[in-house]
Design a protein around this motif. Sequence first.
Motif, PDB file in Angstrom:
ATOM      1  N   UNK A 156      -2.424   7.518  -8.056  1.00 43.18           N
ATOM      2  CA  UNK A 156      -1.072   7.801  -7.531  1.00 43.18           C
ATOM      3  C   UNK A 156      -0.380   6.510  -7.109  1.00 43.18           C
ATOM      4  N   UNK A 157       0.863   6.373  -7.449  1.00 45.30           N
ATOM      5  CA  UNK A 157       1.592   5.180  -7.036  1.00 45.30           C
ATOM      6  C   UNK A 157       2.055   5.344  -5.591  1.00 45.30           C
ATOM      7  N   UNK A 158       2.406   4.232  -4.977  1.00 43.58           N
ATOM      8  CA  UNK A 158       2.909   4.284  -3.605  1.00 43.58           C
ATOM      9  C   UNK A 158       4.400   4.521  -3.641  1.00 43.58           C
ATOM     10  N   UNK A 159       4.795   5.744  -3.958  1.00 39.08           N
ATOM     11  CA  UNK A 159       6.228   5.999  -4.081  1.00 39.08           C
ATOM     12  C   UNK A 159       6.909   5.973  -2.716  1.00 39.08           C
ATOM     13  N   UNK A 160       6.163   6.397  -1.713  1.00 44.09           N
ATOM     14  CA  UNK A 160       6.739   6.452  -0.382  1.00 44.09           C
ATOM     15  C   UNK A 160       5.905   5.573   0.555  1.00 44.09           C
ATOM     16  N   UNK A 161       6.467   4.430   0.921  1.00 48.86           N
ATOM     17  CA  UNK A 161       5.764   3.465   1.772  1.00 48.86           C
ATOM     18  C   UNK A 161       5.823   3.947   3.228  1.00 48.86           C
ATOM     19  N   UNK A 162       4.676   3.970   3.895  1.00 45.36           N
ATOM     20  CA  UNK A 162       4.664   4.579   5.236  1.00 45.36           C
ATOM     21  C   UNK A 162       4.436   3.631   6.391  1.00 45.36           C
ATOM     22  N   UNK A 163       3.879   2.482   6.152  1.00 47.91           N
ATOM     23  CA  UNK A 163       3.700   1.535   7.264  1.00 47.91           C
ATOM     24  C   UNK A 163       3.657   0.109   6.732  1.00 47.91           C
ATOM     25  N   UNK A 164       3.711  -0.835   7.663  1.00 43.81           N
ATOM     26  CA  UNK A 164       3.903  -2.230   7.282  1.00 43.81           C
ATOM     27  C   UNK A 164       2.771  -2.775   6.418  1.00 43.81           C
ATOM     28  N   UNK A 165       1.556  -2.403   6.761  1.00 45.47           N
ATOM     29  CA  UNK A 165       0.423  -2.882   5.959  1.00 45.47           C
ATOM     30  C   UNK A 165       0.539  -2.405   4.515  1.00 45.47           C
ATOM     31  N   UNK A 166       0.950  -1.158   4.390  1.00 45.48           N
ATOM     32  CA  UNK A 166       1.113  -0.606   3.046  1.00 45.48           C
ATOM     33  C   UNK A 166       2.220  -1.357   2.301  1.00 45.48           C
ATOM     34  N   UNK A 167       3.307  -1.687   3.009  1.00 48.51           N
ATOM     35  CA  UNK A 167       4.377  -2.471   2.381  1.00 48.51           C
ATOM     36  C   UNK A 167       3.810  -3.778   1.828  1.00 48.51           C
ATOM     37  N   UNK A 168       3.076  -4.515   2.658  1.00 45.69           N
ATOM     38  CA  UNK A 168       2.541  -5.810   2.202  1.00 45.69           C
ATOM     39  C   UNK A 168       1.595  -5.622   1.027  1.00 45.69           C
ATOM     40  N   UNK A 169       0.798  -4.596   1.111  1.00 48.79           N
ATOM     41  CA  UNK A 169      -0.174  -4.347   0.047  1.00 48.79           C
ATOM     42  C   UNK A 169       0.550  -4.021  -1.271  1.00 48.79           C
ATOM     43  N   UNK A 170       1.552  -3.147  -1.208  1.00 51.14           N
ATOM     44  CA  UNK A 170       2.271  -2.769  -2.419  1.00 51.14           C
ATOM     45  C   UNK A 170       3.130  -3.934  -2.917  1.00 51.14           C
ATOM     46  N   UNK A 171       3.683  -4.681  -1.961  1.00 49.38           N
ATOM     47  CA  UNK A 171       4.496  -5.842  -2.351  1.00 49.38           C
ATOM     48  C   UNK A 171       3.639  -6.797  -3.183  1.00 49.38           C
ATOM     49  N   UNK A 172       2.446  -7.091  -2.676  1.00 49.63           N
ATOM     50  CA  UNK A 172       1.565  -8.024  -3.406  1.00 49.63           C
ATOM     51  C   UNK A 172       1.158  -7.478  -4.769  1.00 49.63           C
ATOM     52  N   UNK A 173       0.887  -6.191  -4.778  1.00 48.39           N
ATOM     53  CA  UNK A 173       0.509  -5.551  -6.033  1.00 48.39           C
ATOM     54  C   UNK A 173       1.630  -5.687  -7.071  1.00 48.39           C
ATOM     55  N   UNK A 174       2.861  -5.492  -6.628  1.00 45.82           N
ATOM     56  CA  UNK A 174       3.994  -5.545  -7.553  1.00 45.82           C
ATOM     57  C   UNK A 174       4.293  -6.975  -8.010  1.00 45.82           C
ATOM     58  N   UNK A 175       3.904  -7.952  -7.210  1.00 44.54           N
ATOM     59  CA  UNK A 175       4.120  -9.351  -7.604  1.00 44.54           C
ATOM     60  C   UNK A 175       3.038  -9.795  -8.590  1.00 44.54           C
ATOM     61  N   UNK A 176       1.811  -9.366  -8.285  1.00 46.66           N
ATOM     62  CA  UNK A 176       0.701  -9.744  -9.172  1.00 46.66           C
ATOM     63  C   UNK A 176       0.884  -9.167 -10.559  1.00 46.66           C
ATOM     64  N   UNK A 177       1.360  -7.942 -10.614  1.00 45.32           N
ATOM     65  CA  UNK A 177       1.474  -7.263 -11.899  1.00 45.32           C
ATOM     66  C   UNK A 177       2.740  -6.404 -11.953  1.00 45.32           C
ATOM     67  N   UNK A 178       3.888  -7.051 -12.117  1.00 47.80           N
ATOM     68  CA  UNK A 178       5.153  -6.302 -12.089  1.00 47.80           C
ATOM     69  C   UNK A 178       5.212  -5.203 -13.148  1.00 47.80           C
ATOM     70  N   UNK A 179       4.786  -5.521 -14.351  1.00 43.99           N
ATOM     71  CA  UNK A 179       4.851  -4.517 -15.421  1.00 43.99           C
ATOM     72  C   UNK A 179       4.017  -3.295 -15.055  1.00 43.99           C
ATOM     73  N   UNK A 180       2.793  -3.559 -14.615  1.00 45.64           N
ATOM     74  CA  UNK A 180       1.895  -2.456 -14.266  1.00 45.64           C
ATOM     75  C   UNK A 180       2.484  -1.632 -13.137  1.00 45.64           C
TER      76      UNK A 180
END
Length: 635
Positions: A1-25
Amino acid sequence: MSNYHIKHLEEYFQVYRKAIRNPEGFWEEIAEEHFLWRKKWDKVLEWDFTKPEVKWFQGAKLNITENCIDRHLTIRRDKTAIIFEPNDPNEKAQHITYGELHEKVCKMANVLKENGIKKGDRVCIYLPMIPELAISVLACARIGAIHSVVFAGFSSSALATRINDSDCKLVLTSDGSYRGNKTIDLKGIVDTALDYCPDVETVLVAKRINSDITMKKGRDKWLAPLLKDASNDCPAEIMDAEDMLFILYTSGSTGKPKGMVHTCGGYMVFTAYTFKNIFQYKKDDVYWCTADIGWITGHSYIVYGPLANGATTVMFEGVPSYPDYGRFWEIVEKHKVNQFYTAPTAIRALAKENLEFVEKHDLSSLKVLGTVGEPINEDAWHWYNYNVGKNRSPIVDTWWQTETGGIMISPMPYVTPTIPTFATLPFIGVQPALMDENGNELEGNQVEGRLCIKFPWPSIARTIWGNHERYRDTYFSAYKNMYFTGDGASRDAVGYYRITGRVDDVIIVSGHNLGTAPIEDSINEHPAVAESAIVGFPHDIKGNALYGYVILKEAGEVREKDDLRKEINQQITEHIGPIAKLDKIQFVPGLPKTRSGKIMRRILRKIAGKDASDLGDISTLLNPEVVEEIKKNAL
Ligand code: 7RM
């Protein structure tokens, strides 16, 4: 499941990094799980900022209206999609359900088709904030016509320029519009514009104010009877992800407005995903953005973003001061608005009025407050936070542009701790960079520079209509391999961004982008004027107001200076619209210029802002003596 709905700051940082490492994915996952595609893409992203070229979800097929309407019909056919709140509080609000919206959009789409509109044709929409506006935007999208909405406060010549630039065949308008206790003769403005638009074949007219207007035979048609007879079945045109969805004009630093082009797939994914997270929209919330659909904020966050999430979105026809300064808060109370999104200029205007206008309304439904359009000053932020949000609704200060399609830097409420005047952190997938004047990236924190974006995001504008070269020159030539925003920004010790304002010749007045060039062109057309330069200066409510320096052809011009001032503003109103009128006009003997003939606006800005004690080095000027003269007579 993707993180469609970000719920807290740690999750934001985690998803942010994920999207930078692999934008296409990352974007593939979001696109796949949350949208309806007729066919999946062959390739997620192809880009080259040197060309420049950006393509998202190439090969995919979709129709954005199936995502905004049809797919909701099974589970929320009877849910309100749009609440229309009229200008006059005594007129009943309209609640349009998803089922009704589907029918209305299909009928409108069929009317467009019957009037010869096909996929790829441009349709100009010049309508007030009435349901027909949202419906016609969606109707164009339904059949693959490219909508070009022109804000219904623009003058006839501004309208004509926009119609001709993109060669629109059809114009949608209304007999007139309400604005507070005034009415505006929209159809008259269209008629004047069309004297200069030979290619417009059809004008469809919605009835709003029941005024007496003239209908040109063979060209003008009332919309209502056509809609009544139209079929409510209109299959969605299947579009490529990279097919054009709309053109929206924005001011540039040269005379002609730029028709920013947005395409279907990436724009949909990004506006929907940002809407969900930046407003933390929950299933039964009522969301209200006070912008006009004539601006990008209305496109992305009244129409497409909210509807793609199955939200209830409020459309307000009126103004914040009518019938009194409590109107916004009355509407929040009446419709139990949960997310409220407005502009700093509106906040400043309301903050000047009696607090009773706010206090007498129950605002307890509010969960999120938003601002957009210009930097918000600290006083306005605190007023909004304390008096409207009662200190418990986070404020999202959202930075973005017509060109970016969606919000780029912003807190997420209940996720990102906010600081007044800071847009805080980049949204998921957004990679900002601050650059110095030599083209080097400023690394680390506590730096200030020019704001660029290093990597494409799905809703970046793909081109300027009819002028790809200008697109490249404006956005991709200042810094190698970067999108240049035209704004300055700083990054503080924790990495939060604060937008400091434009660094080019665009001035933001009451949240509206105005290019200096078209206004100067308009002034210069006055027979008594030789040359002019305009700059912005700080204004309590508008943020910036316009200050014009005008050289007259005859220094001893006999007419009363105040009459001339009126005439100049009258002319600007006719060429551009009342939003571009000058607050101050100083008649000057000359303008400070560099040896290459460039007007030194920096100096003029300082004088206009009453900050002329230190003008820096003016010795390189062609005519330093004129500066003293201008200073002495400053207004
Ligand atoms: C959405 C919109 C874009 C320009 C942009 C900035 C300014 C917008 C903010 C802001 C500071 C903000 N599109 N701007 N939002 N400045 N803080 N939160 O406004 O194309 O009309 O304008 O507006 O200068 O470049 S726009």
